[in-house]
Structure formats: C-alpha cells, structure tokens
Scaffold this motif. Structure first.
Motif, mmCIF file in Angstrom:
data_model
loop_
_atom_site.group_PDB
_atom_site.id
_atom_site.type_symbol
_atom_site.label_atom_id
_atom_site.label_comp_id
_atom_site.label_asym_id
_atom_site.label_seq_id
_atom_site.Cartn_x
_atom_site.Cartn_y
_atom_site.Cartn_z
ATOM 1 N N LEU A 53 27.850 68.954 42.463
ATOM 2 C CA LEU A 53 28.384 70.295 42.250
ATOM 3 C C LEU A 53 28.760 70.930 43.578
ATOM 4 N N GLY A 54 29.945 71.503 43.623
ATOM 5 C CA GLY A 54 30.505 71.967 44.877
ATOM 6 C C GLY A 54 30.063 73.355 45.304
ATOM 7 N N THR A 55 30.209 73.587 46.583
ATOM 8 C CA THR A 55 30.047 74.892 47.201
ATOM 9 C C THR A 55 30.775 74.814 48.535
ATOM 10 N N SER A 56 30.996 75.940 49.177
ATOM 11 C CA SER A 56 31.704 75.939 50.450
ATOM 12 C C SER A 56 30.892 75.215 51.524
ATOM 13 N N ASP A 57 31.576 74.491 52.389
ATOM 14 C CA ASP A 57 30.861 73.782 53.455
ATOM 15 C C ASP A 57 30.483 74.699 54.616
ATOM 16 N N VAL A 58 31.112 75.874 54.700
ATOM 17 C CA VAL A 58 30.770 76.839 55.758
ATOM 18 C C VAL A 58 30.563 78.216 55.142
ATOM 19 N N LEU A 59 29.736 79.024 55.797
ATOM 20 C CA LEU A 59 29.500 80.395 55.364
ATOM 21 C C LEU A 59 30.584 81.312 55.917
ATOM 22 N N ALA A 60 30.581 82.551 55.451
ATOM 23 C CA ALA A 60 31.559 83.534 55.932
ATOM 24 C C ALA A 60 31.436 83.734 57.437
ATOM 25 N N SER A 61 30.236 83.522 57.966
ATOM 26 C CA SER A 61 29.997 83.669 59.406
ATOM 27 C C SER A 61 30.558 82.507 60.212
ATOM 28 N N GLY A 62 30.955 81.432 59.516
ATOM 29 C CA GLY A 62 31.430 80.238 60.201
ATOM 30 C C GLY A 62 30.358 79.197 60.418
ATOM 31 N N ARG A 63 29.120 79.550 60.116
ATOM 32 C CA ARG A 63 28.026 78.583 60.265
ATOM 33 C C ARG A 63 28.029 77.593 59.112
ATOM 34 N N PRO A 64 27.510 76.380 59.334
ATOM 35 C CA PRO A 64 27.428 75.403 58.243
ATOM 36 C C PRO A 64 26.578 75.936 57.089
ATOM 37 N N ASN A 65 26.992 75.630 55.882
ATOM 38 C CA ASN A 65 26.269 76.031 54.678
ATOM 39 C C ASN A 65 25.229 74.964 54.358
ATOM 40 N N ARG A 66 23.957 75.337 54.454
ATOM 41 C CA ARG A 66 22.896 74.348 54.227
ATOM 42 C C ARG A 66 22.845 73.880 52.778
ATOM 43 N N TYR A 67 23.234 74.722 51.832
ATOM 44 C CA TYR A 67 23.300 74.259 50.442
ATOM 45 C C TYR A 67 24.253 73.072 50.337
ATOM 46 N N TYR A 68 25.388 73.201 50.993
ATOM 47 C CA TYR A 68 26.379 72.129 50.978
ATOM 48 C C TYR A 68 25.838 70.875 51.679
ATOM 49 N N LEU A 69 25.300 71.047 52.873
ATOM 50 C CA LEU A 69 24.814 69.902 53.653
ATOM 51 C C LEU A 69 23.729 69.136 52.894
ATOM 52 N N TYR A 70 22.815 69.868 52.255
ATOM 53 C CA TYR A 70 21.723 69.206 51.549
ATOM 54 C C TYR A 70 22.228 68.484 50.304
ATOM 55 N N ARG A 71 23.290 68.996 49.680
ATOM 56 C CA ARG A 71 23.876 68.290 48.525
ATOM 57 C C ARG A 71 24.545 66.995 48.979
ATOM 58 N N ILE A 72 25.194 67.031 50.127
ATOM 59 C CA ILE A 72 25.806 65.811 50.656
ATOM 60 C C ILE A 72 24.717 64.785 50.971
ATOM 61 N N ASP A 73 23.614 65.247 51.558
ATOM 62 C CA ASP A 73 22.487 64.345 51.836
ATOM 63 C C ASP A 73 21.991 63.686 50.551
ATOM 64 N N ALA A 74 21.812 64.494 49.501
ATOM 65 C CA ALA A 74 21.284 63.967 48.246
ATOM 66 C C ALA A 74 22.273 63.016 47.586
ATOM 67 N N ALA A 75 23.555 63.349 47.626
ATOM 68 C CA ALA A 75 24.573 62.483 47.025
ATOM 69 C C ALA A 75 24.603 61.131 47.726
ATOM 70 N N GLU A 76 24.564 61.159 49.053
ATOM 71 C CA GLU A 76 24.549 59.902 49.809
ATOM 72 C C GLU A 76 23.295 59.092 49.476
ATOM 73 N N ALA A 77 22.156 59.777 49.389
ATOM 74 C CA ALA A 77 20.898 59.076 49.115
ATOM 75 C C ALA A 77 20.921 58.412 47.739
ATOM 76 N N ALA A 78 21.473 59.107 46.738
ATOM 77 C CA ALA A 78 21.554 58.535 45.396
ATOM 78 C C ALA A 78 22.443 57.295 45.394
ATOM 79 N N TYR A 79 23.547 57.367 46.122
ATOM 80 C CA TYR A 79 24.458 56.214 46.201
ATOM 81 C C TYR A 79 23.800 55.057 46.953
ATOM 82 N N ARG A 80 23.177 55.332 48.083
ATOM 83 C CA ARG A 80 22.540 54.282 48.883
ATOM 84 C C ARG A 80 21.406 53.604 48.115
ATOM 85 N N ALA A 81 20.711 54.378 47.275
ATOM 86 C CA ALA A 81 19.593 53.816 46.506
ATOM 87 C C ALA A 81 20.082 53.004 45.310
#
Length: 201
Positions: A53-81
């Motif tokens: 499920l998607g969300t913006s990769d960056v916040l309005a402040s320009g900082r990385p969005n941790r919700y997005y980063l953690y979803r990418i981590d989980a998606a990669e982990a599910a695929y690797r497993a």
C-alpha cells in the motif's frame, strides 16, 4: 414528577448513536485481522502476490517518510523470504509527477528486486481502491497486504468484506509525534471503511 423533554431524550439517543458509530469500527476493524497479521516474513503463509500500500516517499518538509521506508523494507523482506513471488505496488500516480507506485518501483529495483516481479497500480487512490482493484482488475482472490499494522487491519477488513483470503505483513510502525498524528486520522478512516462496506464498496 416531570419527565424529560422529548427533545432532550432524542438528543441523548442521537449522541449515543453517534458515539456507537464512532467506536464500533475501532473494534470491528482489528477483529477482522485477528490471527492473520505477522510481524516476521518467515512466519507468513506463502501467497503469490503481496499488495504494497502506497504513501509518499517524502514528507512536506522534504524529509524521508518513515512509513514509506518501512513498507519498502517489509516488501523486500517478504520477497527475499520467498513468501511472495510478485509485488503489486498500489497507490496514487498523477500526471504532475507525484507517483507513489513509481517511487516504490524505483527503490525496490535499486535493492535488487527484479522489475518483472513488480506490478504497478497507479489508481490506488484510497485503500479501498487498492483492495478493490487487486480483486477486480488484477484478479486476485488471495494475497498478502504489506503496510503498518493499523493500515493492514483496515485493508484486511475491506478485503474480507469482499470475501478475499488475505493475510498481512506488518511493516515497522512509526512512533513519536508523527505517529500520533496518523493514529488520530486512522480513527476516522476506520469509520469511513465501515461505511464503505455498508454501502457495498
């Protein structure tokens, strides 16, 4: 002994109904995911497709969005497993360059996930859209939802209301001020999800 005014009784009843309407979804939504959410990819039952499920990769402040980063981590982990063979990246994609699935595709391929294992759905404007399109457009009757726990619960509530066989992989959650802000919004999002189901969404 005077009885209360009819208007007052109706006001109390109306307030009670509103309170019940707000509180019931906070119980129903988590119940729908009971026993179907997993914190570790190795514990997941295997599914052909993982719906990220998607969300913006960056916040309005320009900082990385941790919700997005953690979803990418989980998606990669599910695929690797080996628990999913294909990742369906669903979110909003607009002509002005805002592209949630495109960002996920970019970052997952950068981590070595083959592009041919990634499907993009740029019409997942809402969680309801992502779930409905997984069923109606991509023909999926079973899949793994990948997002934060609160989001997985809502997606699974919507999916199971459609008769879909879904499990969820919980991405790492976000704490602190930004986490509290999202959790407050989730209260209303769950009410809306229940209304969507009642309307046949």
């Amino acid at each position: 002994m005077k009885r209360g005014a009819p208007g007052g009784r109706w006001a109390v009843r109306g307030a009670g109904l509103l309170l019940a309407g707000a509180l019931l979804p906070q119980v129903l939504v988590p119940l729908s995911a009971r026993g179907r959410l997993f914190a570790r990819p190795e514990d997941l039952p295997a599914r052909q497709v993982g719906l990220v499920l998607g969300t913006s990769d960056v916040l309005a402040s320009g900082r990385p969005n941790r919700y997005y980063l953690y979803r990418i981590d989980a998606a990669e982990a599910a695929y690797r497993a080996g628990k999913v063979q294909v990742l369906l990246l669903s979110g909003e994609g607009r002509s002005d360059g805002y592209d949630e699935p495109g960002a996920m595709y970019r970052d997952l391929t950068a981590r070595g996930v083959p592009g041919e294992r990634l499907l993009l759905d740029r019409s997942g404007l809402r969680t309801l859209d992502s779930v409905a399109r997984a069923d109606e457009v991509f023909g999926l009757r079973e899949f793994t939802v990948i997002s934060q726990p609160f989001h997985n619960q809502r997606a699974m509530f919507l999916a199971r209301a459609r008769g879909l066989d879904v499990v969820g992989l919980n991405a790492r959650d976000v704490t602190g001020r930004s986490g509290l802000k999202v959790q407050r919004r989730e209260v209303l999002a769950r009410v809306r999800a229940v209304l969507d189901v009642l309307r046949g969404g």
